[in-house]
Design a protein around this motif. Structure first.
Motif, PDB file in Angstrom:
ATOM      1  N   ARG A  66      71.570  23.674  39.108  1.00 36.94           N
ATOM      2  CA  ARG A  66      71.954  24.307  40.371  1.00 36.94           C
ATOM      3  C   ARG A  66      70.842  24.421  41.402  1.00 36.94           C
ATOM      4  N   PHE A  67      69.561  24.392  40.965  1.00 39.21           N
ATOM      5  CA  PHE A  67      68.462  24.669  41.882  1.00 39.21           C
ATOM      6  C   PHE A  67      67.341  23.638  41.782  1.00 39.21           C
ATOM      7  N   VAL A  68      66.595  23.495  42.879  1.00 36.58           N
ATOM      8  CA  VAL A  68      65.359  22.723  42.919  1.00 36.58           C
ATOM      9  C   VAL A  68      64.231  23.749  42.902  1.00 36.58           C
ATOM     10  N   ILE A  69      63.302  23.599  41.989  1.00 32.63           N
ATOM     11  CA  ILE A  69      62.221  24.574  41.835  1.00 32.63           C
ATOM     12  C   ILE A  69      60.887  23.884  42.097  1.00 32.63           C
ATOM     13  N   ASP A  70      60.161  24.355  43.117  1.00 36.15           N
ATOM     14  CA  ASP A  70      58.850  23.812  43.474  1.00 36.15           C
ATOM     15  C   ASP A  70      57.799  24.885  43.264  1.00 36.15           C
ATOM     16  N   ARG A  94      59.119  28.178  44.777  1.00 34.56           N
ATOM     17  CA  ARG A  94      60.121  28.196  45.846  1.00 34.56           C
ATOM     18  C   ARG A  94      61.391  27.623  45.228  1.00 34.56           C
ATOM     19  N   VAL A  95      62.488  28.354  45.355  1.00 39.98           N
ATOM     20  CA  VAL A  95      63.755  27.949  44.758  1.00 39.98           C
ATOM     21  C   VAL A  95      64.739  27.611  45.872  1.00 39.98           C
ATOM     22  N   ARG A  96      65.297  26.404  45.794  1.00 40.46           N
ATOM     23  CA  ARG A  96      66.310  25.974  46.773  1.00 40.46           C
ATOM     24  C   ARG A  96      67.567  25.571  46.020  1.00 40.46           C
ATOM     25  N   GLU A  97      68.718  25.913  46.581  1.00 34.14           N
ATOM     26  CA  GLU A  97      69.964  25.497  45.953  1.00 34.14           C
ATOM     27  C   GLU A  97      70.181  24.005  46.177  1.00 34.14           C
ATOM     28  N   ARG A  98      70.618  23.319  45.153  1.00 36.03           N
ATOM     29  CA  ARG A  98      70.891  21.897  45.276  1.00 36.03           C
ATOM     30  C   ARG A  98      72.153  21.691  46.097  1.00 36.03           C
ATOM     31  N   CYS A  99      72.167  20.632  46.880  1.00 36.54           N
ATOM     32  CA  CYS A  99      73.379  20.265  47.624  1.00 36.54           C
ATOM     33  C   CYS A  99      74.324  19.580  46.650  1.00 36.54           C
ATOM     34  N   ASP A 104      68.511  15.761  44.474  1.00 39.96           N
ATOM     35  CA  ASP A 104      67.141  15.766  44.988  1.00 39.96           C
ATOM     36  C   ASP A 104      66.204  15.178  43.957  1.00 39.96           C
TER      37      ASP A 104
END
Length: 104
Positions: A66-70, A94-99, A104
């Protein structure tokens, strides 16, 4: 013991998950539980070890899906001596929700 150069080599402080894969076939190779005693070893092995691994894999799969974690600050982490493994100041990410329509 998980970061001792005498046990793991010169790159003991580097995050290298491939160190647990066979060089020829790339298949997971288990290390001795006495070499990396996170769940203890021998007759006093932690009874919850398999359940902990199952939960860890399940949670990691759900989060990664569900998420991209950097990692925000890719500096050398400082480890804190304690009963559980942790880092001084935590690991800033930094956590971003995946499209849903693209990977990604």
């Amino acid at each position: 013991m998980g970061r001792l150069e005498s046990i793991w080599g010169n790159d003991c402080l580097e995050y290298r998950p491939e160190r647990w894969l066979g060089e020829e076939d790339g298949v997971f190779k288990a290390e001795s539980s006495f070499k990396y005693p996170v769940f203890h070893a021998g007759p006093r092995m932690c009874l919850g070890k398999e359940m902990a691994y199952t939960q860890m894999k399940s949670i990691a799969a759900c989060v990664i899906e569900r998420f991209v974690i950097d990692v925000v600050a890719p500096s050398q982490p400082q480890h804190v001596l304690s009963l559980t493994l942790r880092m001084k100041g935590g690991l800033h990410v930094r956590v971003r929700e995946r499209c849903a329509d693209r990977m990604d």
